[in-house]
Design a protein around this motif. Structure first.
Motif, PDB file in Angstrom:
ATOM      1  N   ILE A  63       0.684  -0.945   0.372  1.00  0.00           N
ATOM      2  CA  ILE A  63      -0.323   0.286  -0.466  1.00  0.00           C
ATOM      3  C   ILE A  63       0.596   1.380  -0.004  1.00  0.00           C
ATOM      4  CG2 ILE A  63      -1.533   1.318   1.438  1.00  0.00           C
ATOM      5  CD1 ILE A  63      -2.826  -2.476   0.284  1.00  0.00           C
ATOM      6  N   THR A  64       0.718   2.100  -0.665  1.00  0.00           N
ATOM      7  CA  THR A  64       1.680   3.011  -0.925  1.00  0.00           C
ATOM      8  C   THR A  64       0.454   4.119  -0.115  1.00  0.00           C
ATOM      9  OG1 THR A  64       2.483   2.860  -3.026  1.00  0.00           O
ATOM     10  CG2 THR A  64       2.479   5.250  -2.488  1.00  0.00           C
ATOM     11  N   TYR A  65       1.409   5.371   1.448  1.00  0.00           N
ATOM     12  CA  TYR A  65       0.062   5.869   1.091  1.00  0.00           C
ATOM     13  C   TYR A  65       0.807   7.107   1.606  1.00  0.00           C
ATOM     14  CZ  TYR A  65      -2.398   8.588   5.327  1.00  0.00           C
ATOM     15  OH  TYR A  65      -2.984   9.368   6.102  1.00  0.00           O
ATOM     16  N   LYS A  66       1.275   8.463   1.190  1.00  0.00           N
ATOM     17  CA  LYS A  66       1.785   9.238   1.192  1.00  0.00           C
ATOM     18  C   LYS A  66       3.381   9.141   0.967  1.00  0.00           C
ATOM     19  CE  LYS A  66      -0.890  12.389   4.429  1.00  0.00           C
ATOM     20  NZ  LYS A  66      -0.476  12.526   5.696  1.00  0.00           N
ATOM     21  N   TYR A  70       3.465   1.039   2.327  1.00  0.00           N
ATOM     22  CA  TYR A  70       3.878  -0.607   3.155  1.00  0.00           C
ATOM     23  C   TYR A  70       3.246  -1.318   2.730  1.00  0.00           C
ATOM     24  CZ  TYR A  70       4.016   4.168   5.754  1.00  0.00           C
ATOM     25  OH  TYR A  70       4.270   5.367   5.864  1.00  0.00           O
ATOM     26  N   HIS A  71       3.155  -2.951   4.085  1.00  0.00           N
ATOM     27  CA  HIS A  71       2.945  -4.061   3.896  1.00  0.00           C
ATOM     28  C   HIS A  71       1.595  -4.352   4.696  1.00  0.00           C
ATOM     29  CE1 HIS A  71       5.482  -5.357   0.321  1.00  0.00           C
ATOM     30  NE2 HIS A  71       6.152  -4.355   1.115  1.00  0.00           N
ATOM     31  N   PHE A  72       0.344  -4.334   4.087  1.00  0.00           N
ATOM     32  CA  PHE A  72      -0.592  -4.804   5.357  1.00  0.00           C
ATOM     33  C   PHE A  72      -0.992  -6.143   5.154  1.00  0.00           C
ATOM     34  CE2 PHE A  72      -2.055  -0.349   6.824  1.00  0.00           C
ATOM     35  CZ  PHE A  72      -1.272   0.538   6.345  1.00  0.00           C
ATOM     36  N   ALA A 136      -8.191   2.164  -2.451  1.00  0.00           N
ATOM     37  CA  ALA A 136      -8.293   2.210  -1.292  1.00  0.00           C
ATOM     38  C   ALA A 136      -7.531   2.388  -0.066  1.00  0.00           C
ATOM     39  CB  ALA A 136      -9.423   1.741  -0.426  1.00  0.00           C
ATOM     40  N   PHE A 137      -7.127   1.730   0.255  1.00  0.00           N
ATOM     41  CA  PHE A 137      -6.488   1.974   1.588  1.00  0.00           C
ATOM     42  C   PHE A 137      -5.061   3.144   1.099  1.00  0.00           C
ATOM     43  CE2 PHE A 137      -7.391  -3.147   2.753  1.00  0.00           C
ATOM     44  CZ  PHE A 137      -8.888  -2.524   3.049  1.00  0.00           C
ATOM     45  N   GLY A 138      -4.125   3.031   0.542  1.00  0.00           N
ATOM     46  CA  GLY A 138      -4.241   4.177  -0.218  1.00  0.00           C
ATOM     47  C   GLY A 138      -4.123   5.383   0.171  1.00  0.00           C
TER      48      GLY A 138
END
Length: 419
Positions: A63-66, A70-72, A136-138
């Motif tokens: 997941i790419t956040y900002k 990350y790995h969820f 969506a999680f991003g």
């Protein structure tokens, strides 16, 4: 070689699945696209506590956040009717994680996405579902890492306090935490945000929030995810307050701090309750709409049945009228025949010409001769007469029959009759 072994392993889990080829294809595509996932089998427990052997894809997805990856950890349960019905998806936090409920994830970690709601057996697949989850999680990460001071001061239980107990199944063993080195691989949530935004999770589901229990799994078989370099993790968005109520940074708890905390807690509680009410109303509305559609379909079927019954009734009425008419005609014929005197058969048939009378007499003689031959054969069969007597009499009768037939043919030619 590895791909063929993985393919054989997946096929061993699909013995009870209706569409094995399509399910195997979707699983293999997902495993090839996301190497952090692994395939396994286990018992899934539904809300009514019924259990079923299902295939599970569990592991991590990126997941790419900002601009940070990350790995969820997630868990995807495939129904035995796949792809006819949508999978069941959960996020699976480890000991040092906490679920951040949002429009995509509930308090138990179950994932709700429009893609799952609009699942189509012909066009939907697992790879596309994971891509939608990544997007969506991003935007709204479903998991956050708890602060380190809380992790050190009080050990966090293997099964978080906010989760529902898992009834039965093979998943009674606790899930091992993901190995971490250096910085925590999930967004961090500050202590003030946790205390103000999210009070302790209840041990039972909230009233009106009817969610299924967390699915049991036999083990967490996903491989460790790659560790990211230490980077500052995004904090939770801070709530905005009026300028007059900004708490001071003196390090002590003031009335402004208490007031801001109470306002935030009340606001969050109202928001959650409002969301529960809206979701419950939407679910009831969908049920009512489905009932309305079924009632309309039933009404159309009943109208068709009634129209057919009316048509059959009209046909029966016409048949009854016709039968009554025929019955009256038969009664008239019977009454007319009853009034007449008994007829002599010999007098009833009177030819109009001597030639016709000769034909009639010859035909009667020929028919009687044929009957005599028949009864001679029956007498021989029952042993009443001998064979010599039978042959002698049949020869004589056959000669007479031939003469009668020749006479009939000659008379018909004279009379000009056909044949």
């Amino acid at each position: 070689m590895g791909s063929s072994m993985e393919n054989s392993k997946v096929l061993s889990y699909l013995s009870k699945y209706q569409n094995k080829d399509r399910t195997r294809k979707d699983i293999m595509q997902a495993l090839q696209a996301y190497h952090g996932l692994a395939c396994s089998g286990g018992l899934y427990t539904f809300r009514d506590f019924t259990k079923k052997d299902l295939v599970c894809l569990e592991g991590t997805i990126p997941i790419t956040y900002k601009n940070v990856c990350y790995h969820f950890p997630i868990c995807i349960w495939l129904m035995d009717t796949h792809p006819k019905h949508a999978p069941i998806v959960y996020v699976k936090p480890t000991e040092n994680m906490v679920i951040k409920p949002s429009m995509y994830v509930d308090f138990n970690g179950k994932v709700y996405l429009p893609y799952l709601h609009e699942w189509n057996a012909a066009t939907s697949d697992i790879v596309s579902l994971i891509q939608v989850m990544c997007a969506a999680f991003g935007e709204v990460p479903p998991l956050y890492t708890k602060p380190k001071d809380k992790q050190n001061s009080s050990p966090y239980p293997v099964q978080p306090k906010g989760y529902m107990p898992m009834p039965g199944g093979s998943g009674g063993a606790p899930m091992p935490p993901y190995p971490t080195t250096g910085a925590a691989p999930y967004p961090v949530q500050s202590e003030s945000q946790q205390s103000s935004f999210y009070p302790p999770y209840p041990t039972q589901p909230m009233s009106g929030y009817n969610m299924p229990p967390y699915p049991p799994t036999s083990s967490y078989s996903a491989t460790p995810y790659p560790v990211q370099q230490p980077t500052p993790y995004p904090p939770q968005p801070q709530p905005s307050y009026p300028a007059t109520t900004q708490p001071s940074n003196t390090g002590t708890i003031t009335e402004e701090h208490v007031r801001a905390s109470l306002l935030t807690a009340v606001e969050d509680k109202l928001r959650r309750k409002l969301k529960d009410v809206v979701q419950q109303s939407q679910a009831e509305l969908e049920i009512l709409q489905q009932s309305q559609t079924e009632l309309k379909q039933g009404e159309a079927k009943l109208n068709q049945i009634l129209a057919k019954l009316e048509k059959d009734k009209l046909e029966l009425d016409r048949s009854m009228v016709m039968i009554k008419e025929k019955e009256l005609e038969l009664e008239k014929v019977i009454s007319r025949l009853a009034e007449q005197d008994s007829l002599d058969v010999d007098e009833a048939v009177i030819p109009t010409a001597p030639l016709y009378k000769q034909i009639l007499n010859a035909f009667a003689e020929e028919a009687s001769t044929e009957d005599a031959i028949y009864y001679m054969g029956e007498a021989l069969r029952h042993g009443v007469i001998d064979l010599d007597v039978f042959l002698k009499q049949v020869r004589s009768l056959s000669r007479k029959q031939f003469m009668f037939r020749a006479l009939i043919q000659k008379c018909r030619q004279k009379a000009g009759l056909a044949g």
